[in-house]
Scaffold this active site. Sequence first.
Site, PDB file in Angstrom:
ATOM      1  N   HIS A  68       8.043  -3.901  42.238  1.00 41.55           N
ATOM      2  CA  HIS A  68       8.049  -5.278  43.759  1.00 41.55           C
ATOM      3  C   HIS A  68       6.794  -5.773  43.502  1.00 41.55           C
ATOM      4  O   HIS A  68       5.602  -5.025  44.025  1.00 41.55           O
ATOM      5  CB  HIS A  68       8.498  -4.870  44.689  1.00 41.55           C
ATOM      6  CG  HIS A  68       9.671  -4.786  44.122  1.00 41.55           C
ATOM      7  ND1 HIS A  68      10.992  -4.031  45.015  1.00 41.55           N
ATOM      8  CD2 HIS A  68      10.845  -4.645  42.855  1.00 41.55           C
ATOM      9  CE1 HIS A  68      12.181  -4.053  44.178  1.00 41.55           C
ATOM     10  NE2 HIS A  68      12.145  -4.436  43.357  1.00 41.55           N
ATOM     11  N   HIS A  99      -0.361  -6.587  45.462  1.00 42.66           N
ATOM     12  CA  HIS A  99      -0.558  -5.371  45.242  1.00 42.66           C
ATOM     13  C   HIS A  99       1.101  -5.413  44.529  1.00 42.66           C
ATOM     14  O   HIS A  99       2.189  -5.428  45.758  1.00 42.66           O
ATOM     15  CB  HIS A  99      -1.646  -4.221  45.670  1.00 42.66           C
ATOM     16  CG  HIS A  99      -0.246  -4.360  47.407  1.00 42.66           C
ATOM     17  ND1 HIS A  99      -0.856  -4.880  48.097  1.00 42.66           N
ATOM     18  CD2 HIS A  99       0.055  -2.796  47.360  1.00 42.66           C
ATOM     19  CE1 HIS A  99       0.362  -4.481  48.873  1.00 42.66           C
ATOM     20  NE2 HIS A  99       0.700  -3.643  48.886  1.00 42.66           N
TER      21      HIS A  99
END
Length: 327
Positions: free
Chosen positions: A122, A210
């Site tokens: 994710h 990230h």
Amino acid sequence: MKRGLVAYSSSEDEAPVSAPERKKKKLPSLASSLIIPRPVDDPTLHQGRVRATPHVEGQYAAYVYIPLVVHPGTSLFSLVEEVLDVTKEMVPTVHAIGTMIPSSRNSGGLVVNSSRRARELHLSLTRPIFLRAHQREEFKQAIKLIASHQTPFQASFATLSEFTNDERTRAFLSLEVGAGHNELRGLLSALSPIIQSLHQKDFYSQPRFHVSIAWALLDPDTSVNRDADTKRHPYSYDGAIAAEDSSDDDLTGDGGIGESNKEFQSECFPRVPHFPSELIPTLKQRFGARVSSAHTGGFDADIIVVKIGKDIFSWPFQGSLVERIKP
């Protein structure tokens, strides 16, 4: 003829008359079906994690993210597995992140099924958000509208980094995004109005997008002093969203647990003050070129997902430009 005075006894001489005792009636007990059980945190079921935010009845934890499904046989899947292997050698207490799902992908027009499971990662676009029941539909519709205005785009990873969550209870090993940063900033701008209307915190003002691939529990006694810790360990950055691990269920902080419970957790779930200072340099030296390669680290951002409680909703990007949308 004079009448004699009648003598009346004073109130002090009168004996108090006690009221008859009433028998107390016991109220019938509530049926078990009417009693709402209160969730009890059990860190042993969540690898030592406990809730950062106390449970509130009728409140739902939510967050928005871009999913990245990494399929077996791809160069990115191999890279992630190799990075995890080296990390586990250097940090034995580390836990891999990523929901393992059945792998089925299109290859040259053919659907290829594999006995190996893909890893879903994710890329977070919000901090954890807490919604009341009546706010869920409004939030979903806002995300759906954003998706209708956003065109799919290419993104890629640039480097490996270490992050910590806001509570400094966990350290995360992450693949940091390079290309695609501007488009992701545009999505944050589109999300900001609905988040602010709900009186929730925006994403970080200087975001470092990230995808986290591993985490480890931090020792609170050695990670309280943020400034000293950062000077000692320059590869650690704040800004990890604990919800990136989809099994978290908002289990991120210490939840106000007692000292004896903390001691128990320390024995069962070892903690580290931070990742070893040589971890990130070692990983960059061994895998840096592959991470930044468009062939390996490139991916399509073409869908947005919102998770509310245990429910997951997703919409494909269908527009041409991200616009500021009023909720």
